[in-house]
Design a protein around this motif. Sequence first.
Motif, short mmCIF file in Angstrom:
data_model
loop_
_atom_site.label_atom_id
_atom_site.label_comp_id
_atom_site.label_asym_id
_atom_site.label_seq_id
_atom_site.Cartn_x
_atom_site.Cartn_y
_atom_site.Cartn_z
N ALA A 232 0.86 -1.19 0.00
CA ALA A 232 0.00 0.00 0.00
C ALA A 232 0.89 1.24 0.00
N PRO A 233 1.66 1.44 -1.07
CA PRO A 233 2.64 2.54 -1.07
C PRO A 233 1.98 3.91 -1.23
N ILE A 234 2.66 4.90 -0.76
CA ILE A 234 2.38 6.29 -1.10
C ILE A 234 3.64 6.80 -1.79
N LEU A 235 3.53 7.00 -3.10
CA LEU A 235 4.69 7.28 -3.95
C LEU A 235 4.55 8.66 -4.57
N ILE A 236 5.46 9.56 -4.26
CA ILE A 236 5.47 10.90 -4.84
C ILE A 236 6.78 11.06 -5.62
N GLU A 237 6.68 11.13 -6.95
CA GLU A 237 7.86 11.28 -7.80
C GLU A 237 7.85 12.67 -8.44
N ARG A 238 8.91 13.40 -8.24
CA ARG A 238 8.98 14.76 -8.78
C ARG A 238 9.66 14.76 -10.14
N LYS A 239 9.00 15.39 -11.10
CA LYS A 239 9.55 15.54 -12.46
C LYS A 239 9.20 16.95 -12.90
N ARG A 240 10.16 17.83 -12.83
CA ARG A 240 9.89 19.26 -12.94
C ARG A 240 9.48 19.72 -14.34
N ASP A 241 9.82 18.94 -15.36
CA ASP A 241 9.57 19.41 -16.72
C ASP A 241 8.16 19.07 -17.22
N LEU A 242 7.27 18.65 -16.34
CA LEU A 242 5.91 18.30 -16.75
C LEU A 242 4.94 19.43 -16.45
N GLU A 243 4.04 19.70 -17.38
CA GLU A 243 3.01 20.71 -17.16
C GLU A 243 1.90 20.17 -16.26
N GLN A 244 1.62 18.87 -16.38
CA GLN A 244 0.56 18.26 -15.58
C GLN A 244 1.14 17.38 -14.48
N ALA A 245 0.32 17.16 -13.45
CA ALA A 245 0.60 16.14 -12.45
C ALA A 245 -0.29 14.94 -12.76
N HIS A 246 0.27 13.76 -12.65
CA HIS A 246 -0.47 12.53 -12.94
C HIS A 246 -0.58 11.72 -11.66
N MET A 247 -1.77 11.17 -11.40
CA MET A 247 -1.98 10.45 -10.16
C MET A 247 -2.66 9.11 -10.39
N ILE A 248 -2.36 8.17 -9.50
CA ILE A 248 -3.02 6.86 -9.45
C ILE A 248 -3.44 6.62 -8.01
N LEU A 249 -4.67 6.20 -7.84
CA LEU A 249 -5.21 5.81 -6.55
C LEU A 249 -5.63 4.35 -6.70
N PHE A 409 -1.31 5.19 -3.27
CA PHE A 409 -1.36 6.43 -4.05
C PHE A 409 -0.01 6.65 -4.73
N GLY A 410 -0.08 7.12 -5.97
CA GLY A 410 1.12 7.49 -6.69
C GLY A 410 0.90 8.77 -7.46
N ALA A 411 1.91 9.62 -7.52
CA ALA A 411 1.82 10.87 -8.28
C ALA A 411 3.16 11.20 -8.90
N LEU A 412 3.10 11.83 -10.08
CA LEU A 412 4.30 12.21 -10.82
C LEU A 412 4.09 13.59 -11.40
N GLY A 413 5.08 14.46 -11.23
CA GLY A 413 4.98 15.80 -11.80
C GLY A 413 5.82 16.80 -11.03
N ASP A 414 5.58 18.07 -11.31
CA ASP A 414 6.27 19.17 -10.63
C ASP A 414 5.56 19.37 -9.29
N LEU A 415 5.91 18.54 -8.31
CA LEU A 415 5.12 18.42 -7.07
C LEU A 415 5.90 18.86 -5.85
N ASN A 416 6.69 19.88 -5.98
CA ASN A 416 7.47 20.37 -4.85
C ASN A 416 6.56 20.76 -3.70
N GLY A 417 6.70 20.07 -2.57
CA GLY A 417 5.91 20.39 -1.39
C GLY A 417 4.63 19.59 -1.26
N PHE A 418 4.24 18.85 -2.27
CA PHE A 418 3.00 18.07 -2.19
C PHE A 418 3.21 16.86 -1.28
N ARG A 419 2.28 16.65 -0.35
CA ARG A 419 2.38 15.55 0.60
C ARG A 419 1.03 14.85 0.71
N VAL A 420 1.09 13.53 0.95
CA VAL A 420 -0.11 12.74 1.22
C VAL A 420 0.21 11.81 2.37
#
Length: 427
Positions: A232-249, A409-420
Motif C-alpha cells: 500500500a505505497p504512497i509514492l510521490i515522484e517529482r519531475k519538474r519538466d511536466l506541465e501536468q501532475a499525474h496520479m493513481i489511486l 497512491f502514486g503521483a508524478l509531476g512538478d510536485l514540490n511540497g505536495f504531501r499525502v
Amino acid sequence: MFAREMRDQVRKTRLENGLTVITERMPWLRSATVGIWVRRGSRHEPAELNGICHFIEHAVFKGTLRRTALDIAIETDRLGGHLDAYTMHELTGFSLKVVDTAIEQAFDLLSDIVARPRFAPEDLAIEQRVILEEIKMVEDTPEELLAELFNDAFFPQHPLGRPIEGTPATVPTFDRERTLYFHRRSYAPRNIVVAAAGNIEHERLVELAAQVFSAVPSEDDAPSVERPTPAAPILIERKRDLEQAHMILAAPWPSARSEERFAANLLISILGGGTSSRLWQTIREERGLAYSVGAATSAFSDVGVFQVYAGTSPDQLGEVLDLSMRELRRIAREPVSDEELRLAKDQAISSILLGLESSSMRAGTLARQEIIHGRYIPPEETIELIERVTPEDLRDLARTYLQTERMAFGALGDLNGFRVDRARLEI
C-alpha cells in the motif's frame, strides 16, 4: 435457441502434445481471425530475464527458417489482413484477421513465425536497440512512466511489478542462446492455444496445427508462479519538466477468476468507466479539473488491481485526490441507485453483444477464456451473472476491498511540497 446455436458453433480439441485448438464458426462472415496465444508472459520470467517474453514477441518477426523479415511484411500486406502481436503479464498473443479464403495462408504465416523463428544474432542486436528506444519512449510518457514506477511499488519484488518491456540492464543480455532457450521452453505445445473465429472449418485447423507443432519439442517448463502480496505505497515522484501532475489511486481487487469479477467491473463502470460515471461528472464536467480521469482494473489469475487515474495541474492535484476519495467513500457506504446499476449493466451487455460481430474479438475471447478459465464461457452465461448483481453486492465489494490500510497512491509531476499521508486516504 440462439444461445444453443452459439454453443454448437464452438469446438475444442486438445492434441496429444497438449496444444489446444478452439474455434467458433461464423459462416455468415467473410472475415476470419486466426491466432496463436502462449500461456507465458512477463510474470513467468526470472528477474535476470525481465522483458524476454516481449523481446521474443518482437524478434520472431525478424525472420524464420523459411521467410525473411521482408517476406513476412510482404505476405502480411498481400493477405490484406490486420496482424496484431502483444505481450502481457500472463500471456503473449499473435493474431491475423483475413478474408475467409486466406485462413490457411494466414495460419501458415503465423505458425511459421511462432514455431520456427531464426533468431539470427545480427537481427537480435537490432531488435535490442529497437526495444531500448521503446523503453525511452515510456520514460518520456508520464502516464506510462508513473504506471511502471507505481507497479514496482505496489508489487514489490514480484514479477507483476516489473516492466513488460524489460530494462536497459536486461534487454542487452538477450543473445541467441538465451532467447532460443527461453523460446523453446515457453513456446512448447502444451503452452499454446490456437484460436480462430469466422467462416472456418475446425477439423482443418486442427490438422494444420498438428502438422506444424507435432515436430516442436515439449521441453520441461514449469515456472513457479508466486501469489503476490500487494503493498500500500504512497509514492510521490517529482519531475519538474511536466506541465501536468499525474496520479493513481489504487487498491487490491478481485482476480480474473473470482466470482466477484462481474460486480467488480460494474462498480468500476459506475465510478469511472465512461462519460456518465461519477468521477468524470464530478471532476471534469462539474469542476473542469482534468481532461483525463477515470477508473479501471487490471485482473490477473490470482489478484486484481483497482485504479483511479487522472491528469491535472499540480496546484489542483490535492483537490482531485480529495474528490476521488469522496466518491470512494460514498460507494463504500451507500448503495448505488437502481438507475446507475442499470446503466452499468446495459453498457456491459452492449459491449458483449457488439463484440459478437467481430471475428477478432471472438477469437481473442476464446483464447483468453481457455487460458484463464480452461473452458468456453457462453455470452448468455456472462450476461446472466451480470444481471444478478445487486446494489448491495457493490457496496459489500467496496467495503471489502476499499479499506484505508490497503489504499495506495502514486503521483508524478512538478510536485514540490505536495504531501499525502494515510489519513487522507481514509475510506
